[in-house]
Design a protein around this motif. Structure first.
Motif, PDB file in Angstrom:
ATOM      1  N   GLN A 139       0.724  -1.344  -0.164  1.00 19.73           N
ATOM      2  CA  GLN A 139       0.022  -0.253  -0.105  1.00 19.73           C
ATOM      3  C   GLN A 139       0.866   1.263   0.086  1.00 19.73           C
ATOM      4  OE1 GLN A 139      -2.824  -0.059   3.362  1.00 19.73           O
ATOM      5  NE2 GLN A 139      -4.047  -1.776   2.176  1.00 19.73           N
ATOM      6  N   VAL A 140       2.315   1.074   0.747  1.00 18.24           N
ATOM      7  CA  VAL A 140       2.904   2.211   0.781  1.00 18.24           C
ATOM      8  C   VAL A 140       4.338   1.996   0.517  1.00 18.24           C
ATOM      9  CG1 VAL A 140       3.860   4.152   2.437  1.00 18.24           C
ATOM     10  CG2 VAL A 140       1.432   3.408   2.415  1.00 18.24           C
ATOM     11  N   LEU A 141       4.999   2.551  -0.373  1.00 20.68           N
ATOM     12  CA  LEU A 141       6.447   2.604  -0.800  1.00 20.68           C
ATOM     13  C   LEU A 141       7.061   3.646  -0.057  1.00 20.68           C
ATOM     14  CD1 LEU A 141       8.701   0.972  -2.222  1.00 20.68           C
ATOM     15  CD2 LEU A 141       8.236   2.585  -4.014  1.00 20.68           C
ATOM     16  N   VAL A 142       8.285   3.364   0.577  1.00 20.44           N
ATOM     17  CA  VAL A 142       8.970   4.618   1.172  1.00 20.44           C
ATOM     18  C   VAL A 142      10.621   4.428   0.623  1.00 20.44           C
ATOM     19  CG1 VAL A 142       9.857   5.541   3.463  1.00 20.44           C
ATOM     20  CG2 VAL A 142       7.775   4.181   3.462  1.00 20.44           C
ATOM     21  N   THR A 143      11.013   5.701   0.318  1.00 16.29           N
ATOM     22  CA  THR A 143      12.282   5.694  -0.320  1.00 16.29           C
ATOM     23  C   THR A 143      13.180   5.801   0.805  1.00 16.29           C
ATOM     24  OG1 THR A 143      12.382   8.027  -0.641  1.00 16.29           O
ATOM     25  CG2 THR A 143      11.397   6.903  -2.288  1.00 16.29           C
ATOM     26  N   GLY A 144      14.533   5.591   0.436  1.00 16.43           N
ATOM     27  CA  GLY A 144      15.517   5.757   1.332  1.00 16.43           C
ATOM     28  C   GLY A 144      15.816   7.232   1.231  1.00 16.43           C
ATOM     29  N   THR A 145      16.847   8.043   2.056  1.00 14.07           N
ATOM     30  CA  THR A 145      17.494   9.292   2.206  1.00 14.07           C
ATOM     31  C   THR A 145      17.914   9.721   0.972  1.00 14.07           C
ATOM     32  OG1 THR A 145      19.397   8.616   2.988  1.00 14.07           O
ATOM     33  CG2 THR A 145      17.567   9.022   4.669  1.00 14.07           C
ATOM     34  N   HIS A 146      18.285   8.931  -0.049  1.00 16.96           N
ATOM     35  CA  HIS A 146      19.164   9.675  -1.214  1.00 16.96           C
ATOM     36  C   HIS A 146      18.764   8.488  -2.412  1.00 16.96           C
ATOM     37  CE1 HIS A 146      22.035  12.738  -2.118  1.00 16.96           C
ATOM     38  NE2 HIS A 146      22.319  11.746  -3.182  1.00 16.96           N
ATOM     39  N   PRO A 147      17.827   8.564  -3.019  1.00 15.57           N
ATOM     40  CA  PRO A 147      17.596   7.586  -4.055  1.00 15.57           C
ATOM     41  C   PRO A 147      17.873   8.598  -5.318  1.00 15.57           C
ATOM     42  CG  PRO A 147      15.355   8.579  -3.260  1.00 15.57           C
ATOM     43  CD  PRO A 147      16.499   9.109  -2.622  1.00 15.57           C
ATOM     44  N   GLU A 148      19.302   8.720  -5.388  1.00 14.45           N
ATOM     45  CA  GLU A 148      19.629   9.487  -6.725  1.00 14.45           C
ATOM     46  C   GLU A 148      19.542   8.904  -8.200  1.00 14.45           C
ATOM     47  OE1 GLU A 148      23.283  12.476  -7.596  1.00 14.45           O
ATOM     48  OE2 GLU A 148      23.267  11.680  -5.678  1.00 14.45           O
ATOM     49  N   TYR A 149      19.962   7.509  -8.198  1.00 15.05           N
ATOM     50  CA  TYR A 149      20.207   6.785  -9.264  1.00 15.05           C
ATOM     51  C   TYR A 149      19.095   5.814  -9.567  1.00 15.05           C
ATOM     52  CZ  TYR A 149      24.907   9.199  -8.793  1.00 15.05           C
ATOM     53  OH  TYR A 149      25.850  10.247  -8.960  1.00 15.05           O
ATOM     54  N   TRP A 150      18.702   5.981 -11.071  1.00 14.85           N
ATOM     55  CA  TRP A 150      17.632   5.050 -11.311  1.00 14.85           C
ATOM     56  C   TRP A 150      17.713   4.558 -12.658  1.00 14.85           C
ATOM     57  CZ3 TRP A 150      12.635   4.372  -8.835  1.00 14.85           C
ATOM     58  CH2 TRP A 150      12.595   4.473  -7.597  1.00 14.85           C
ATOM     59  N   THR A 151      17.359   3.329 -12.931  1.00 11.37           N
ATOM     60  CA  THR A 151      17.544   2.944 -14.396  1.00 11.37           C
ATOM     61  C   THR A 151      16.041   3.129 -14.915  1.00 11.37           C
ATOM     62  OG1 THR A 151      16.538   0.744 -13.770  1.00 11.37           O
ATOM     63  CG2 THR A 151      19.070   1.122 -13.676  1.00 11.37           C
ATOM     64  N   ALA A 152      15.945   2.954 -16.281  1.00 13.95           N
ATOM     65  CA  ALA A 152      14.636   3.088 -17.049  1.00 13.95           C
ATOM     66  C   ALA A 152      13.570   2.077 -16.448  1.00 13.95           C
ATOM     67  CB  ALA A 152      14.945   2.928 -18.335  1.00 13.95           C
ATOM     68  N   GLN A 153      14.061   0.922 -16.141  1.00 15.11           N
ATOM     69  CA  GLN A 153      13.085  -0.125 -15.750  1.00 15.11           C
ATOM     70  C   GLN A 153      12.543   0.374 -14.274  1.00 15.11           C
ATOM     71  OE1 GLN A 153      16.065  -0.437 -17.197  1.00 15.11           O
ATOM     72  NE2 GLN A 153      16.154  -2.421 -18.480  1.00 15.11           N
ATOM     73  N   MET A 154      13.553   0.881 -13.544  1.00 15.58           N
ATOM     74  CA  MET A 154      12.824   1.081 -12.157  1.00 15.58           C
ATOM     75  C   MET A 154      11.976   2.246 -12.176  1.00 15.58           C
ATOM     76  SD  MET A 154      16.739   1.063 -10.357  1.00 15.58           S
ATOM     77  CE  MET A 154      16.208   2.168  -8.890  1.00 15.58           C
ATOM     78  N   LEU A 155      12.297   3.357 -12.955  1.00 16.23           N
ATOM     79  CA  LEU A 155      11.290   4.436 -13.416  1.00 16.23           C
ATOM     80  C   LEU A 155       9.943   4.000 -13.766  1.00 16.23           C
ATOM     81  CD1 LEU A 155      13.421   7.433 -14.610  1.00 16.23           C
ATOM     82  CD2 LEU A 155      12.499   6.965 -12.130  1.00 16.23           C
ATOM     83  N   ASP A 156       9.968   3.048 -14.681  1.00 19.77           N
ATOM     84  CA  ASP A 156       8.620   2.463 -15.299  1.00 19.77           C
ATOM     85  C   ASP A 156       7.857   1.738 -14.270  1.00 19.77           C
ATOM     86  OD1 ASP A 156       9.454   3.689 -17.650  1.00 19.77           O
ATOM     87  OD2 ASP A 156      10.322   1.397 -18.512  1.00 19.77           O
TER      88      ASP A 156
END
Length: 585
Positions: free
Chosen positions: A486-503
Motif C-alpha cells: 500500500q505504501v512505498l518509502v524511499t531511502g534518504t538519497h535515491p539519486e540513481y535510477w534505471t529506466a526499468q525502475m522508473l517504469d
C-alpha cells in the motif's frame, strides 16, 4: 532486544566484501576476506542503527545464529588495479619471421613512465616483443630472446591528449628495427613525428607461451600483480602483420596476423579479431568503451549510429572490475528469513570490519515497503575525500586511497571521469559508523546506509511493520515487486535510477500506490546495469550538477546503448513524479 557495541574505530587490518548487495530467501551470498591476522572470527548480525552520534540511539545490532559463524584462517589478499586487453597465446603471435605492430593511440599521461601498448613477453624471462611508451615518453620497441633485452626508441616524446599513429617493425634476418610515430594533425604546432631505423643484433624474437597484452605488460615477478606498466589513454585499431613493413604502409592483407576492431561488441568484454585466424580476446578490469576513436568527425554522438568512429577503448592504470579474492565463506538465506539490513561481522584481536548486505523480502509480508537505494550505494561506493577536505583522514579513507578504490564521483589518474562502478571489491564507505566529511569541515555526518537506518530504527521504535526491498529487484521485476504494498518509502538519497525502475514506479503510482519520497535529490541521474554482468553499473555525466564532464561524443552508455545524463533531458524530470526535484547547489 538489540545489542549495543561501542568498539573503538579500528584500522583496516581486516576487510571484506560480498558478491552482491542484496539476497533473498533461498539464494546464496559469497564473502571474500583479507586479514593480516592468521585467524579471524565471523558472526552474522542484523543492523538496527549504525550511527554512533552520542545524541542518538547509538550503534545497535542483533546477533543471529548462522552456519557461517565461527573462526576462519586469515591471509592477506591484494587488490591489483589497471585495465588491459588479453589475447590467448597462439603460435602465430610469436612472429618468428618478423612482424609489424601498428595502432592509433591517444596517450593521456605519456610522461608517467613505461607503458605497454602491444606486448608479448614471457613471465620467466624477457623473451618476446613489446611496443611500449618508454621512460622518456617516446615510442619504443623492446625485443628479447631470453638472454638480453634490446630496446630501440624514437627519443621524441608523444604528446598528451593527442592522437598518434604508431608503428614498429622488425626484420630478424637483418636485425633492422623501424619505428614510426606521427601525430594525427600538426595544428597548431608541429607534431611529434619521428622515423627511426636502427640495426640490433639479428635474431628471432623469443617464442613463449604467454598471452598477448594490450595496454599493459606481463609482470616478470612471481609476486604481486600479474601485469605491470599499464597504459593510460585510448588505443584504436591495433593490428599485427607477420612481416616487416616500411612506414607509412598500413595494410598488407596477405600477411595480416590479427586486426582487432574495438568498435565491435562495445557492450561486452569481448575484443574481436576481424582476420580469418580469429585471435579474439577480452578486456580485463573494465576499461571504458563507447569512446570516440581517431576518426570521430563530431557529426554524431551516438556510437550505435556511427560505430566505425568508435573503434577505441580507454584504458586506465586504476580501473578495477573484480578484486578477485578467494572465497572465504558462503551463506544461503533460509526460507521465510525476515528482510532487513544485515552484516557479516569480521573480527580479530586488533581490528574488525562489517560487510553489510540486505536480505530482501522474497514475497510481500507487510503493507509498507522500504526501497533500499542499492544502486545509489554502488555509484557512491568508495567516494574519496583525501585531498579534498583538509586534515581529514580515517583508516577507511586511507585504505580507499592506498588501494586506488574509486567511485563514480572520482577521476582516474589521467583526469578522466569514472563512469563504471562494480560491487566485486571492498566498499569501504558502506560501513556502520562511517561518517562522511563535509567540504566545509563544519561536520561529519551519516549518509546512505547509516542515514537510512535512522529511518528503519524509527519504524521499529514506532511499531510499524515493513518489508525491505531493493533497487536491484525493482530493476529486474518492475511493478510486480511493488503491487502488493500500500505504501512505498524511499531511502534518504535515491539519486540513481534505471529506466526499468522508473517504469515500475510510474505504474505503481498510476495504479494508486502511495509513495513517500524522503530524498532531496532523487530520480536524477540516468543509470544502467550491465545486462550480462549485473555487478557493473554505469553513469555518463553531462549537464546538471556533476563531479566530472563526459568527453564530447561519449554521453551514451556502453552497457545499454542509451543516452546518459539527467532524466530531466529524457522528459522524466523528478517533478513529474513527486512534485519536487533537485536543480542546483
Amino acid at each position: 532486544m538489540a545489542e549495543t557495541k561501542n568498539k573503538e574505530r579500528s584500522s583496516m587490518n581486516i576487510v571484506g566484501y560480498s558478491d552482491r548487495l542484496s539476497v533473498s530467501a533461498g539464494q546464496s551470498i559469497r564473502f571474500m576476506v583479507s586479514s593480516e591476522s592468521p585467524t579471524y572470527c565471523v558472526e552474522l548480525v542484523r543492523l538496527r542503527h549504525t550511527d554512533e552520534n552520542p545524541q542518538g540511539p547509538g550503534f545497535k545490532y542483533e546477533v543471529q545464529q548462522a552456519p557461517i559463524d565461527g573462526e576462519y584462517p586469515g591471509r592477506r589478499q591484494a587488490i591489483h588495479t589497471g585495465s588491459y586487453a588479453v589475447v590467448p597465446h597462439n603460435p602465430l603471435l610469436d612472429c618468428r619471421e618478423g612482424f609489424t605492430l601498428q595502432a592509433w593511440i591517444y596517450p593521456t599521461t605519456p610522461q608517467k613512465g613505461v607503458q605497454g601498448l602491444i606486448t608479448k613477453f614471457s613471465t620467466g624471462d624477457e623473451a618476446g616483443y613489446g611496443l611500449v611508451i618508454d621512460e622518456d615518453g617516446s615510442l619504443a620497441l623492446w625485443l628479447g630472446a631470453g638472454d638480453q633485452l634490446q630496446k630501440v626508441r624514437t627519443g621524441v616524446a608523444l604528446q598528451a591528449a593527442r592522437w598518434h599513429f604508431v608503428s614498429a617493425s622488425y626484420e630478424p634476418t637483418t636485425g633492422v628495427v623501424c619505428l614510426h610515430q606521427r601525430r594525427q594533425t600538426n595544428w597548431p604546432v608541429d607534431g611529434a613525428e619521428s622515423i627511426i631505423r636502427e640495426a640490433v643484433h639479428p635474431r628471432e624474437p623469443g617464442a613463449n607461451q604467454d598471452d598477448l597484452l594490450m595496454a599493459a605488460r606481463r609482470n616478470s615477478s612471481t609476486t604481486g600483480s600479474p601485469t605491470t606498466d599499464h597504459f593510460n589513454g585510448k588505443i584504436d585499431s591495433p593490428r599485427i602483420y607477420g612481416c616487416a613493413l616500411d612506414p607509412p604502409d598500413s595494410a598488407d592483407t596477405e600477411n595480416a596476423v590479427a586486426y582487432w576492431d574495438f568498435s565491435l561488441d562495445i557492450g561486452s568484454e569481448r575484443v574481436s579479431d576481424t582476420q580469418p585466424h580469429g585471435l579474439h580476446g577480452r578486456t580485463v578490469n573494465l576499461p571504458t568503451r563507447a569512446v570516440t576513436g581517431h576518426n570521430w568527425r563530431g557529426d554524431e554522438a551516438d556510437f550505435k549510429v556511427v560505430s566505425a568512429q568508435y573503434g577505441a577503448i580507454h584504458f586506465h592504470d586504476d580501473d578495477l572490475e573484480d578484486a578477485g579474492w578467494d572465497l572465504a565463506f558462503e551463506w544461503t538465506v533460509p526460507d521465510d528469513y525476515p528482510s532487513g539490513f544485515y552484516a557479516a561481522h569480521l573480527e580479530t584481536p586488533e581490528a574488525e570490519d562489517y560487510v553489510p548486505f540486505i536480505v530482501a523480502a522474497a514475497k510481500a509480508r507487510a503493507r509498507i515497503a522500504f526501497l533500499a537505494p542499492t544502486l545509489t550505494y554502488q555509484v557512491y561506493a568508495n567516494q574519496r575525500f583525501i585531498g579534498r577536505v583538509r586534515d581529514y583522514s580515517t583508516p577507511q579513507d586511507e585504505y580507499m586511497n592506498e588501494q586506488n578504490l574509486l567511485s563514480c564521483y572520482d577521476l582516474h589518474s589521467d583526469g578522466s571521469g569514472v563512469c563504471y562502478g562494480s560491487r566485486l571489491r571492498p566498499i569501504i564507505n558502506l560501513r556502520p559508523r562511517y561518517r562522511l566529511p563535509s567540504r566545509s569541515l563544519a561536520a561529519f555526518y551519516p549518509r546512505h546506509l547509516n542515514a537510512d537506518l535512522h529511518l528503519l530504527h524509527w519504524l521499529d521504535t514506532k511499531g510499524f511493520d515493513y518489508d525491505v526491498i531493493t533497487d536491484d529487484e525493482l530493476h529486474r521485476r518492475g511493478t510486480e515487486l511493488l503491487e502488493p504494498y500500500q505504501v512505498l518509502v524511499t531511502g534518504t538519497h535515491p539519486e540513481y535510477w534505471t529506466a526499468q525502475m522508473l517504469d515500475g514506479l510510474a505504474l505503481y503510482q498510476a495504479d494508486g500506490g502511495r509513495l513517500v519520497y524522503l530524498g532531496g535529490n532523487g530520480f536524477y541521474w540516468i543509470t544502467s546495469f550491465d545486462p550480462d554482468r549485473p555487478h557493473i553499473v554505469e553513469v555518463r555525466r553531462w549537464r546538471g550538477t556533476r563531479a566530472w564532464e563526459a568527453a564530447p561524443g561519449e554521453c551514451y552508455h556502453s552497457t545499454t546503448g542509451e543516452m546518459g545524463g539527467l532524466w530531466r533531458y529524457r522528459n522524466r524530470a523528478p517533478q513529474k513524479m513527486v512534485g519536487i526535484g533537485f536543480t542546483a547547489m
